[in-house]
Scaffold this motif. Sequence first.
Motif, mmCIF file in Angstrom:
data_model
loop_
_atom_site.group_PDB
_atom_site.id
_atom_site.type_symbol
_atom_site.label_atom_id
_atom_site.label_comp_id
_atom_site.label_asym_id
_atom_site.label_seq_id
_atom_site.Cartn_x
_atom_site.Cartn_y
_atom_site.Cartn_z
ATOM 1 N N GLN A 71 50.995 0.787 -55.094
ATOM 2 C CA GLN A 71 51.397 -0.459 -55.662
ATOM 3 C C GLN A 71 50.057 -1.360 -56.930
ATOM 4 O O GLN A 71 50.313 -2.107 -57.713
ATOM 5 C CB GLN A 71 51.970 -1.895 -55.037
ATOM 6 C CG GLN A 71 53.022 -1.215 -54.339
ATOM 7 C CD GLN A 71 53.729 -2.500 -53.178
ATOM 8 O OE1 GLN A 71 52.501 -2.557 -52.517
ATOM 9 N NE2 GLN A 71 54.643 -3.147 -53.172
ATOM 10 N N THR A 101 56.937 2.245 -56.641
ATOM 11 C CA THR A 101 56.413 1.143 -57.275
ATOM 12 C C THR A 101 56.530 0.759 -58.333
ATOM 13 O O THR A 101 57.257 -0.224 -58.657
ATOM 14 C CB THR A 101 54.913 1.567 -56.696
ATOM 15 O OG1 THR A 101 54.749 2.236 -57.638
ATOM 16 C CG2 THR A 101 54.739 1.753 -55.581
ATOM 17 N N GLU A 104 60.397 -0.680 -58.488
ATOM 18 C CA GLU A 104 60.563 -1.344 -57.883
ATOM 19 C C GLU A 104 59.949 -3.035 -59.163
ATOM 20 O O GLU A 104 60.161 -3.454 -59.156
ATOM 21 C CB GLU A 104 59.533 -1.904 -56.393
ATOM 22 C CG GLU A 104 58.975 -3.379 -56.622
ATOM 23 C CD GLU A 104 57.999 -3.034 -55.088
ATOM 24 O OE1 GLU A 104 57.469 -4.684 -55.252
ATOM 25 O OE2 GLU A 104 57.153 -2.344 -54.724
ATOM 26 N N ASN A 122 65.934 1.768 -51.738
ATOM 27 C CA ASN A 122 65.016 1.266 -51.890
ATOM 28 C C ASN A 122 64.719 -0.613 -51.845
ATOM 29 O O ASN A 122 65.207 -0.879 -52.327
ATOM 30 C CB ASN A 122 63.713 1.509 -53.106
ATOM 31 C CG ASN A 122 62.409 0.771 -53.263
ATOM 32 O OD1 ASN A 122 62.051 0.190 -52.649
ATOM 33 N ND2 ASN A 122 61.758 1.246 -54.391
ATOM 34 N N ASN A 124 62.369 -2.478 -51.091
ATOM 35 C CA ASN A 124 61.250 -3.298 -52.178
ATOM 36 C C ASN A 124 62.258 -3.945 -53.319
ATOM 37 O O ASN A 124 62.395 -4.888 -53.870
ATOM 38 C CB ASN A 124 60.246 -2.906 -52.689
ATOM 39 C CG ASN A 124 59.509 -2.409 -51.557
ATOM 40 O OD1 ASN A 124 58.475 -3.010 -50.328
ATOM 41 N ND2 ASN A 124 59.010 -0.796 -50.800
ATOM 42 N N VAL A 125 62.633 -2.444 -53.807
ATOM 43 C CA VAL A 125 63.928 -2.899 -55.173
ATOM 44 C C VAL A 125 65.207 -3.928 -54.320
ATOM 45 O O VAL A 125 65.539 -5.019 -54.998
ATOM 46 C CB VAL A 125 64.478 -1.964 -55.248
ATOM 47 C CG1 VAL A 125 65.731 -2.007 -56.430
ATOM 48 C CG2 VAL A 125 63.300 -1.005 -55.805
ATOM 49 N N ASP A 150 62.267 3.031 -47.892
ATOM 50 C CA ASP A 150 63.457 3.931 -48.364
ATOM 51 C C ASP A 150 63.768 4.511 -47.296
ATOM 52 O O ASP A 150 63.077 4.799 -46.458
ATOM 53 C CB ASP A 150 62.800 3.995 -49.766
ATOM 54 C CG ASP A 150 61.820 5.290 -49.433
ATOM 55 O OD1 ASP A 150 61.596 6.288 -48.042
ATOM 56 O OD2 ASP A 150 60.822 5.597 -49.976
#
Length: 258
Positions: A71, A101, A104, A122, A124-125, A150
């Motif tokens: 990230q 990343t 995201e 994912n 985070n997505v 994920d």
Amino acid sequence: MSLTGRQHTIADIVAREGFTTVDSLAAAFSVTTQTIRRDLRSLCDRGILRRRHGGVDLPSGNENLPYPMRQILALREKQRIARAVADYVPDGASLAFSIGTTPEIVATALSGHKNLRVFTNNINVAAAACRNASFEVTTAGGRLRNQDMDVIGPSADAFFASYKVDFGIFGVGGVDADGSLLDFTEDEVKVRETIRQNCRQSLLVLDHTKFGRPAHVRGGYIHEMSVVFCDQDPPETIRKSLSDAGVKFVLGRGRPEE
């Protein structure tokens, strides 16, 4: 993961140039070598860089960096790519997002859109997409990889194979000189290929450091994509293969969000 501005820039320099000496970094920032060594010690202790005699480089290419460290690297470049993707994707579209990343950051850049339908493995997505109340977000079920947040494996493959979406958005571990797309596990490659086979347009998002980056599992070629988004022009041989195949290439635009 909190870094100073200089440490962030050092990480980007090494990601771009490879092995970098202590002396050259001290000269670039007009500070003492002792100051640079303190920065490098912090970056190496976190696993972002690797010590070598006289300087540093990136950790071994045999496995991917931990997600929090990825990230950090090339963040500004990824933000530029994300803005370009946000310009390309219309309101009301359906999208399949894979791991990584850059996807995201693309999901975050799409936060101003309306009525997107997001399918992803994912987390985070999914978290980024859920911030927009008009989005419909569907996630794959299964066991999470702890740091990456994920789901990969057969359940993720079956999940993506169940839908036909307008856009598939995914990154890649590296791109070989012949245009081969490379990743670090067979499961990562399989998920990416399943998304590509079940979308109307495949959008590959990658920063320039992925060209020539070593990874050992091959799956597909860059010229099989619909659109490639990057922050810099690719090597000439790659650019020619994209042109010959009629693949659209889009450069990331403007000043990224800080």
